[in-house]
Design a protein around this motif. Structure first.
Motif, PDB file in Angstrom:
ATOM      1  N   VAL A 105      26.648  46.160  42.008  1.00  0.00           N
ATOM      2  CA  VAL A 105      27.884  46.943  41.879  1.00  0.00           C
ATOM      3  C   VAL A 105      28.181  47.664  43.190  1.00  0.00           C
ATOM      4  N   GLU A 106      27.162  48.288  43.796  1.00  0.00           N
ATOM      5  CA  GLU A 106      27.358  48.985  45.069  1.00  0.00           C
ATOM      6  C   GLU A 106      27.767  48.001  46.162  1.00  0.00           C
ATOM      7  N   ALA A 107      27.123  46.850  46.182  1.00  0.00           N
ATOM      8  CA  ALA A 107      27.425  45.862  47.218  1.00  0.00           C
ATOM      9  C   ALA A 107      28.848  45.329  47.100  1.00  0.00           C
ATOM     10  N   ALA A 108      29.331  45.203  45.869  1.00  0.00           N
ATOM     11  CA  ALA A 108      30.687  44.679  45.656  1.00  0.00           C
ATOM     12  C   ALA A 108      31.747  45.678  46.089  1.00  0.00           C
ATOM     13  N   GLY A 109      31.412  46.971  46.015  1.00  0.00           N
ATOM     14  CA  GLY A 109      32.381  47.985  46.410  1.00  0.00           C
ATOM     15  C   GLY A 109      33.660  47.886  45.601  1.00  0.00           C
ATOM     16  N   ILE A 110      34.784  47.929  46.308  1.00  0.00           N
ATOM     17  CA  ILE A 110      36.078  47.873  45.634  1.00  0.00           C
ATOM     18  C   ILE A 110      36.668  46.462  45.645  1.00  0.00           C
ATOM     19  N   ARG A 111      35.883  45.493  46.148  1.00  0.00           N
ATOM     20  CA  ARG A 111      36.395  44.124  46.252  1.00  0.00           C
ATOM     21  C   ARG A 111      36.899  43.540  44.934  1.00  0.00           C
ATOM     22  N   PRO A 112      36.273  43.839  43.772  1.00  0.00           N
ATOM     23  CA  PRO A 112      36.803  43.260  42.527  1.00  0.00           C
ATOM     24  C   PRO A 112      38.245  43.670  42.219  1.00  0.00           C
ATOM     25  N   LEU A 113      38.714  44.761  42.843  1.00  0.00           N
ATOM     26  CA  LEU A 113      40.094  45.205  42.604  1.00  0.00           C
ATOM     27  C   LEU A 113      41.033  44.800  43.730  1.00  0.00           C
ATOM     28  N   ALA A 114      40.496  44.140  44.738  1.00  0.00           N
ATOM     29  CA  ALA A 114      41.295  43.859  45.930  1.00  0.00           C
ATOM     30  C   ALA A 114      42.550  43.057  45.611  1.00  0.00           C
ATOM     31  N   GLU A 115      42.439  42.045  44.753  1.00  0.00           N
ATOM     32  CA  GLU A 115      43.611  41.223  44.442  1.00  0.00           C
ATOM     33  C   GLU A 115      44.691  42.052  43.762  1.00  0.00           C
ATOM     34  N   GLU A 116      44.293  42.864  42.789  1.00  0.00           N
ATOM     35  CA  GLU A 116      45.286  43.662  42.066  1.00  0.00           C
ATOM     36  C   GLU A 116      45.887  44.738  42.972  1.00  0.00           C
ATOM     37  N   LEU A 117      45.065  45.375  43.796  1.00  0.00           N
ATOM     38  CA  LEU A 117      45.599  46.373  44.729  1.00  0.00           C
ATOM     39  C   LEU A 117      46.553  45.709  45.719  1.00  0.00           C
ATOM     40  N   GLY A 118      46.228  44.498  46.152  1.00  0.00           N
ATOM     41  CA  GLY A 118      47.118  43.770  47.056  1.00  0.00           C
ATOM     42  C   GLY A 118      48.450  43.458  46.408  1.00  0.00           C
ATOM     43  N   ARG A 119      48.438  43.080  45.159  1.00  0.00           N
ATOM     44  CA  ARG A 119      49.687  42.801  44.437  1.00  0.00           C
ATOM     45  C   ARG A 119      50.565  44.050  44.372  1.00  0.00           C
ATOM     46  N   ILE A 120      49.933  45.191  44.115  1.00  0.00           N
ATOM     47  CA  ILE A 120      50.692  46.438  44.037  1.00  0.00           C
ATOM     48  C   ILE A 120      51.303  46.769  45.394  1.00  0.00           C
ATOM     49  N   GLU A 121      50.505  46.640  46.449  1.00  0.00           N
ATOM     50  CA  GLU A 121      50.999  46.956  47.789  1.00  0.00           C
ATOM     51  C   GLU A 121      52.139  46.030  48.195  1.00  0.00           C
ATOM     52  N   ALA A 122      52.162  44.824  47.634  1.00  0.00           N
ATOM     53  CA  ALA A 122      53.179  43.836  48.005  1.00  0.00           C
ATOM     54  C   ALA A 122      54.505  44.037  47.275  1.00  0.00           C
ATOM     55  N   ILE A 123      54.596  45.006  46.377  1.00  0.00           N
ATOM     56  CA  ILE A 123      55.840  45.242  45.636  1.00  0.00           C
ATOM     57  C   ILE A 123      56.871  45.846  46.591  1.00  0.00           C
ATOM     58  N   LYS A 124      57.870  45.095  46.928  1.00  0.00           N
ATOM     59  CA  LYS A 124      58.919  45.553  47.851  1.00  0.00           C
ATOM     60  C   LYS A 124      60.283  45.640  47.177  1.00  0.00           C
ATOM     61  N   ASP A 125      60.322  45.278  45.890  1.00  0.00           N
ATOM     62  CA  ASP A 125      61.593  45.226  45.163  1.00  0.00           C
ATOM     63  C   ASP A 125      61.362  45.780  43.775  1.00  0.00           C
ATOM     64  N   ARG A 126      62.268  46.625  43.297  1.00  0.00           N
ATOM     65  CA  ARG A 126      62.123  47.231  41.965  1.00  0.00           C
ATOM     66  C   ARG A 126      62.049  46.183  40.856  1.00  0.00           C
ATOM     67  N   SER A 127      62.634  45.029  41.106  1.00  0.00           N
ATOM     68  CA  SER A 127      62.631  43.996  40.075  1.00  0.00           C
ATOM     69  C   SER A 127      61.221  43.496  39.778  1.00  0.00           C
ATOM     70  N   ARG A 128      60.249  43.816  40.667  1.00  0.00           N
ATOM     71  CA  ARG A 128      58.875  43.373  40.454  1.00  0.00           C
ATOM     72  C   ARG A 128      58.066  44.384  39.643  1.00  0.00           C
ATOM     73  N   LEU A 129      58.616  45.550  39.392  1.00  0.00           N
ATOM     74  CA  LEU A 129      57.860  46.568  38.657  1.00  0.00           C
ATOM     75  C   LEU A 129      57.503  46.132  37.234  1.00  0.00           C
ATOM     76  N   PRO A 130      58.394  45.495  36.476  1.00  0.00           N
ATOM     77  CA  PRO A 130      58.009  45.085  35.118  1.00  0.00           C
ATOM     78  C   PRO A 130      56.787  44.166  35.102  1.00  0.00           C
ATOM     79  N   GLN A 131      56.762  43.184  36.015  1.00  0.00           N
ATOM     80  CA  GLN A 131      55.600  42.293  36.063  1.00  0.00           C
ATOM     81  C   GLN A 131      54.342  43.051  36.466  1.00  0.00           C
ATOM     82  N   ALA A 132      54.486  44.012  37.378  1.00  0.00           N
ATOM     83  CA  ALA A 132      53.318  44.787  37.811  1.00  0.00           C
ATOM     84  C   ALA A 132      52.748  45.602  36.650  1.00  0.00           C
ATOM     85  N   LEU A 133      53.632  46.237  35.890  1.00  0.00           N
ATOM     86  CA  LEU A 133      53.173  46.985  34.720  1.00  0.00           C
ATOM     87  C   LEU A 133      52.511  46.056  33.710  1.00  0.00           C
TER      88      LEU A 133
END
Length: 684
Positions: free
Chosen positions: A121-149
């Motif tokens: 768990v320590e070795a993995a760090g925050i990597r298991p959330l990297a994909e989801e955090l990346g998706r959130i950071e990539a939201i550039k349009d309000r129309s993507r908020l429903p899918q993000a939620l």
């Protein structure tokens, strides 16, 4: 619901106008005993007719510390800990057999082993959330908020609102989609608005906590502080639109059946079609919008709140949900706020207990099958079912004797009682986990997978006939419940043990413990909420109007009684919020007492044991179930979020309304445990 695993405060609770008895600090320690009713648990310096809770439990309170990893300690926790020891054995065995050919045992072993592997768990760090955090950071349009939620919710993250399946409150044989308020990081809406200094301090600590978590996830200090403030602003707007606990207790107030088309027109920014597509379900033809104003507020925020504020909020909700599955820095900060600040807890629970709880929440039916095979016999289930039927018969007899209810309404009440389904020990049909894929790690990834599986299983029930075999929790759970929409009472194997049911104990103790718990859940079918649902579980007006007024008058006196009890400082019990549980406690005791008396018919009167008559032991059986101690912080927490009264009140409150109690202990008019006839409450 009896709400075990979270029963209620105690040591800090005082009965208004009752003389103070010996405190826990004043009493001398007593040696541990193992009898069903341990005399060492009593505080005989305090008269039973003065404060029965203290008289019955003062010795236990004096010698029992609150463990450092708990916000409070009770008889429920003692039983839960024994169950944990049994479950620990099962999980350790499963973790050593992750290559077994039995797929469910393998899933259980993989999940628990990945959680227990702290180095990985320590070795993995925050990597298991990297994909989801990346998706959130990539939201550039309000129309993507429903899918993000939708994506976050599909992974078990509480964000903005909740979509779930539920039986239709007015057509209970079908299951529909339901949208509910959600998405707050603080425990309840009032935490965002109460002006007292303690609440102000908690809000300040909460914003600092969000900032710390965002920094751990990679934000710099300035960005984290700004984002934390933005999150708090958005959550405060959500809280302001949320219904209070009291408002939500009215079933009609949270029922707004709406077509899918109308719902989309009401919330255009939510883009319902995009949202349900991401949740991988067909758009529901109808759904219940429990809090329309709240959903409209979400829609307005999706239109007007800055996009960066939404990204900060979504990052925070993901981190908050997943922090316990990440490395020690996240775990410790999560505990610091949620454990220490909110609840006063001094130290973390052992890792194995945290992993056990997660396995139970995520794979409850797999763990439950292993539990009942080894620790819950068919004979135990048969004994419990016999007691349920005896208590139901006693309730029917009480219905027949009611003078305030018409025969027309009584006939419908009989029908509801007869239709009530008893679920004992474990489900008749277990969850199928064949679609759940788990690996050797990391743990956070397995947790996301399990969350997604369980969320999908819940939504898959939408549009189908209501399944009364589905349980709300796993068999090892120390709890009991009544579901008004199904007219079902549930008693899992975890609670059918001492001190609730003890095969070594006489009938008086068992009827005062488990019998009263059973009576409590049956009575929920006829309290101020459950009583609005008919025999089929439909929200309907089956009461005669005169009978309804008579019931409400009696219930109103119970509201007043509860509001007289001080919990901590000047804070009192909320009589309206706790009304259903208080009706359940009083009704459950009266019914169980009647069942105990019926069990004695044709038999010699039992001889006293340890100086207590059968009737006295009945009331002791109830009192010992609620023995507990609580930290001040947690007492305040429970007052804000819980619909149950404090434990001392759950003992003294209903007993002071019962002439049977006064007779058993020789209490006289004027004693604190004897309410005058002018204010005494008798409903069922």
């Amino acid at each position: 619901m009896l709400r075990i695993v979270l029963p209620l405060p105690v040591l800090v609770v005082t009965l208004v106008a009752v003389p103070r008895c010996l405190t826990a600090q004043d009493a001398a320690p007593a040696a541990a005993r193992t009898t069903p009713l341990d005399p060492a648990n009593r505080d005989t310096t305090c008269a039973a007719c003065e404060d029965f809770y203290r008289w019955a439990n003062g010795g236990w309170i004096a010698r029992t510390p609150i463990p450092g990893d708990q916000p409070w300690w009770s008889a429920f926790h003692e039983l839960q800990d024994r169950n944990y020891d049994d479950l620990h054995v099962l999980l350790d065995e499963a973790a050593k057999q992750t290559t077994t050919k039995d797929p469910d045992s393998r899933r259980l072993g993989l999940f628990y082993a990945s959680c227990m592997d702290s180095a990985a768990v320590e070795a993995a760090g925050i990597r298991p959330l990297a994909e989801e955090l990346g998706r959130i950071e990539a939201i550039k349009d309000r129309s993507r908020l429903p899918q993000a939620l939708a994506r976050l919710q599909q992974h078990g993250v509480d964000a903005a609102f909740l979509l779930r399946s539920n039986a239709d409150a007015k057509q209970s044989r079908r299951t529909i989609a339901e949208v509910d308020q959600a998405g707050l990081g603080l425990p309840e809406r009032e935490y965002y608005f109460k002006p007292d200094s303690n609440s102000v301090d908690i809000r300040r600590e909460y914003v600092a906590h969000i900032a710390r978590m965002l920094r751990l996830a990679g934000s710099d200090s300035s960005a984290a502080a700004s984002a934390a403030t933005a999150v708090m602003q958005l959550e405060t707007a959500l809280a302001n639109a949320s219904m209070t606990i009291e408002q939500q207790r009215d079933p009609e107030a949270v029922y707004h059946l709406t077509t899918g088309e109308d719902f989309q027109r009401q919330v255009p920014a939510l883009r319902w079609a995009d949202y349900v597509k991401e949740r991988r379900i067909a758009a529901p033809a109808e759904l219940n919008v429990a809090q329309p104003e709240f959903v409209r507020t979400v829609d307005s925020l999706m239109t007007h709140a800055p996009l960066e504020q939404w990204r900060a909020y979504l990052r925070w909700r993901l981190l908050d949900a997943m922090a316990p599955s990440l490395g020690s820095a996240f775990v410790n900060e999560n505990f610091r706020f949620n454990g220490s600040v909110l609840q006063g807890v001094k130290q973390q629970r052992p890792r194995w207990k945290r992993c056990l709880t997660s396995a139970d929440n995520s794979l409850g039916d797999i763990l439950g099958q292993a539990y009942v095979r080894r620790f819950f016999t068919p004979e135990a289930k048969a004994r419990a079912l016999e007691m349920v039927r005896n208590v139901q018969a006693a309730f029917r007899a009480r219905l027949a004797r009611l003078t305030w209810m018409s025969e027309t309404t009584k006939a419908k009440a009989y029908a509801k009682l007869d239709a009530m389904v008893n679920r004992i020990g474990y489900p008749d049909r277990w969850q199928d986990y064949s679609a759940l894929e788990l690996t050797k790690g990391p743990y956070a990834t397995n947790l996301l997978q399990a969350n997604a599986f369980n969320a999908a299983a819940d939504l898959a029930r939408i549009g189908k006939p209501t399944d009364k075999t589905h349980w709300p929790y796993s068999p090892p759970t120390v709890n009991a419940s009544y579901n008004p929409n199904l007219n079902v009472i549930t008693f899992p194997a975890g609670i059918l043990q001492p001190p609730f049911y003890d095969p070594r104990a006489d009938d008086a103790v068992n009827y005062g413990g488990m019998g009263a718990v059973i009576g409590h859940e049956i009575t929920h079918g006829f309290d101020d909420q459950g009583g609005q649902f008919d025999a089929d579980g439909n929200l309907s007006g089956w009461w005669d109007s005169t009978d309804a007024r008579a019931f409400n008058e009696r219930a109103g006196r119970l509201v007043t009684q509860a509001g007289e009890y001080v919990v901590i400082d000047t804070l009192k019990v909320n009589g309206k919020n706790t009304l259903g549980e208080n009706i359940g406690d009083l009704g459950g005791l009266l019914i169980a007492y009647g069942a105990y008396q019926r069990s004695l018919q044709g038999k010699p009167r039992p001889a006293p044991i340890d100086g207590l008559t059968g009737e006295q032991r009945f009331f002791m059986g109830w009192a010992q179930v609620w023995r507990s101690k609580v930290r001040p912080e947690f007492a305040r927490f429970l007052l804000a979020v819980d619909v149950h009264g404090p434990n001392a009140f759950r003992v003294n409150g209903p007993l002071a309304n019962m002439p049977e109690f006064a007779q058993a202990f020789g209490c006289k008019p004027g004693d604190p445990m004897v309410r005058p006839d002018s204010v005494r409450v008798a409903i069922w």
